[in-house]
Design an enzyme around this catalytic site. Sequence first.
Site, PDB file in Angstrom:
ATOM      1  N   GLU A  25       0.780  -1.211  -0.041  1.00 48.68           N
ATOM      2  CA  GLU A  25      -0.081  -0.027   0.133  1.00 48.68           C
ATOM      3  C   GLU A  25       0.778   1.385  -0.129  1.00 48.68           C
ATOM      4  O   GLU A  25       2.038   1.317   0.169  1.00 48.68           O
ATOM      5  CB  GLU A  25      -0.872  -0.207   1.270  1.00 48.68           C
ATOM      6  CG  GLU A  25      -0.147   0.064   2.489  1.00 48.68           C
ATOM      7  CD  GLU A  25      -0.868   0.673   3.724  1.00 48.68           C
ATOM      8  OE1 GLU A  25      -1.262   1.620   3.322  1.00 48.68           O
ATOM      9  OE2 GLU A  25      -0.658   0.004   4.857  1.00 48.68           O
ATOM     10  N   SER A 138     -12.993   0.765   9.731  1.00 53.73           N
ATOM     11  CA  SER A 138     -12.224   0.977   8.728  1.00 53.73           C
ATOM     12  C   SER A 138     -12.828   0.321   7.600  1.00 53.73           C
ATOM     13  O   SER A 138     -13.230  -1.034   7.739  1.00 53.73           O
ATOM     14  CB  SER A 138     -10.759   0.603   8.949  1.00 53.73           C
ATOM     15  OG  SER A 138     -10.111   0.648   7.459  1.00 53.73           O
ATOM     16  N   LYS A 157      -3.711  -1.739  14.318  1.00 55.67           N
ATOM     17  CA  LYS A 157      -3.162  -0.745  15.191  1.00 55.67           C
ATOM     18  C   LYS A 157      -3.734  -0.609  16.315  1.00 55.67           C
ATOM     19  O   LYS A 157      -4.942  -0.821  16.930  1.00 55.67           O
ATOM     20  CB  LYS A 157      -3.299   0.785  14.496  1.00 55.67           C
ATOM     21  CG  LYS A 157      -2.226   0.711  13.225  1.00 55.67           C
ATOM     22  CD  LYS A 157      -2.701   1.666  12.130  1.00 55.67           C
ATOM     23  CE  LYS A 157      -3.867   1.315  11.517  1.00 55.67           C
ATOM     24  NZ  LYS A 157      -4.401   2.113  10.614  1.00 55.67           N
TER      25      LYS A 157
HETATM   26  N1  PSU Z   1      -0.856   0.691   9.300  1.00 54.30           N
HETATM   27  C1  PSU Z   1       0.245   1.492   9.546  1.00 54.30           C
HETATM   28  N2  PSU Z   1       0.350   2.731   9.132  1.00 54.30           N
HETATM   29  C2  PSU Z   1      -0.834   3.252   8.595  1.00 54.30           C
HETATM   30  C3  PSU Z   1      -1.791   2.414   8.054  1.00 54.30           C
HETATM   31  C4  PSU Z   1      -1.668   1.245   8.399  1.00 54.30           C
HETATM   32  O1  PSU Z   1       1.137   1.105  10.322  1.00 54.30           O
HETATM   33  O2  PSU Z   1      -0.746   4.369   7.916  1.00 54.30           O
HETATM   34  C5  PSU Z   1      -3.104   2.795   7.055  1.00 54.30           C
HETATM   35  C6  PSU Z   1      -3.419   1.810   6.086  1.00 54.30           C
HETATM   36  O3  PSU Z   1      -3.226   2.251   4.979  1.00 54.30           O
HETATM   37  C7  PSU Z   1      -4.799   1.546   6.657  1.00 54.30           C
HETATM   38  C8  PSU Z   1      -5.111   2.676   7.025  1.00 54.30           C
HETATM   39  O4  PSU Z   1      -5.635   0.893   5.500  1.00 54.30           O
HETATM   40  O5  PSU Z   1      -4.218   3.294   7.823  1.00 54.30           O
HETATM   41  C9  PSU Z   1      -6.560   2.815   7.713  1.00 54.30           C
HETATM   42  O6  PSU Z   1      -7.038   4.021   7.830  1.00 54.30           O
HETATM   43  P1  PSU Z   1      -8.927   4.345   8.076  1.00 54.30           P
HETATM   44  O7  PSU Z   1      -8.871   3.774   9.579  1.00 54.30           O
HETATM   45  O8  PSU Z   1      -8.995   5.539   7.951  1.00 54.30           O
HETATM   46  O9  PSU Z   1      -9.468   3.434   7.324  1.00 54.30           O
HETATM   47 MN    MN Z   2     -12.707   5.476   9.753  1.00 57.38          MN
END
Ligand code: PSU
Ligand code: MN
Length: 301
Positions: A25, A138, A157
């Site tokens: 990603e 997410s 996370k």
């Molecule tokens: N894991 C990390 N750092 C990040 C992310 C994941 O260590 O920046 C990112 C990934 O791209 C994941 C996103 O899909 O955060 C999730 O964001 P949200 O909660 O807005 O869906």
């Molecule tokens: Mn969100």
Amino acid sequence: MNAYFRFGPHIEEAQASQRPIVALETVVVAFGLPRPANLQVAYEMEEAIRMEGAIPATIGLLDGKVVIGLTSAELERFAGGERVVKVSRRDLPIALARRWTGATTVAATVWAAARAGIPVVATGGIGGVHRGAPFDVSNDLPTLAMEPVLVVCSGAKAILDLRATREWLETYGIPVLGWGTETLPAFYSASSGLPVDARVDSAEEAAAIARTHWALGGKGILVVVPPPASLTVPMEQLEEIIQEALREAERQGVQGWAVTPFLLTRVAERTAGESVQVNRALLIENARVAARIARALKQAV
Ligand code: PSU
Ligand code: MN
């Protein structure tokens, strides 16, 4: 494939010669890590994959196309300098039609990888259910329930509600395999105390279960790898830092896509960059494990 996709030359070659490929990603590059570590880690992940005999396909949006396999020069565009937007699934049509430079989340990357015929994705931590906000889930989770892709990560996370995220994975039939572990890692530390569905001790074991899952019509599957180095910041202190970051996000009215990058940045600041070191180490290790599983999936059974 349609007009919205473009493959890097190294990916076309890899696909023609049946080489194993691992998709990566770009949100972690554009929003997840500070400069200049972000670009260094991106290159190190690609290198780790090549060292294991697989080909890295870093995915991002450029000039109205989903690029499968960014070149080094293209990848640099995501690491600072130009304006980059965070692209999850719902953002895809907007970002493509407007020809934005778009960094793909795990969700958008998994979606793209599935369309490109790449069954393995490596990342740091997937998104999940946010703490105190069970409605902020997410898109990584529903996308995993829809696409037949194996994602190697260190769990979700630690800023998230790990228990709720674990439950969500179960509800939607996404098997969680522990890489040499019985418990779900907590991203910055080896264990959340929550159980995995099965422990695997080799790439072949993970590949055999994934193959069976897909043969049965299953979709996403997770392989969770404990971080190779844990934060030396004690758990209680980390928890305090996370809670303070959550309060701050609320005070400042941080919402939607910005929540995750905001929290990660705060944790990095308050741990004096130590969280970044752990994040970096686990991203590289996960890339390596993903490459080994991609290789095992290519082998005849
Ligand atoms: N894991 C990390 N750092 C990040 C992310 C994941 O260590 O920046 C990112 C990934 O791209 C994941 C996103 O899909 O955060 C999730 O964001 P949200 O909660 O807005 O869906
Ligand atoms: Mn969100």
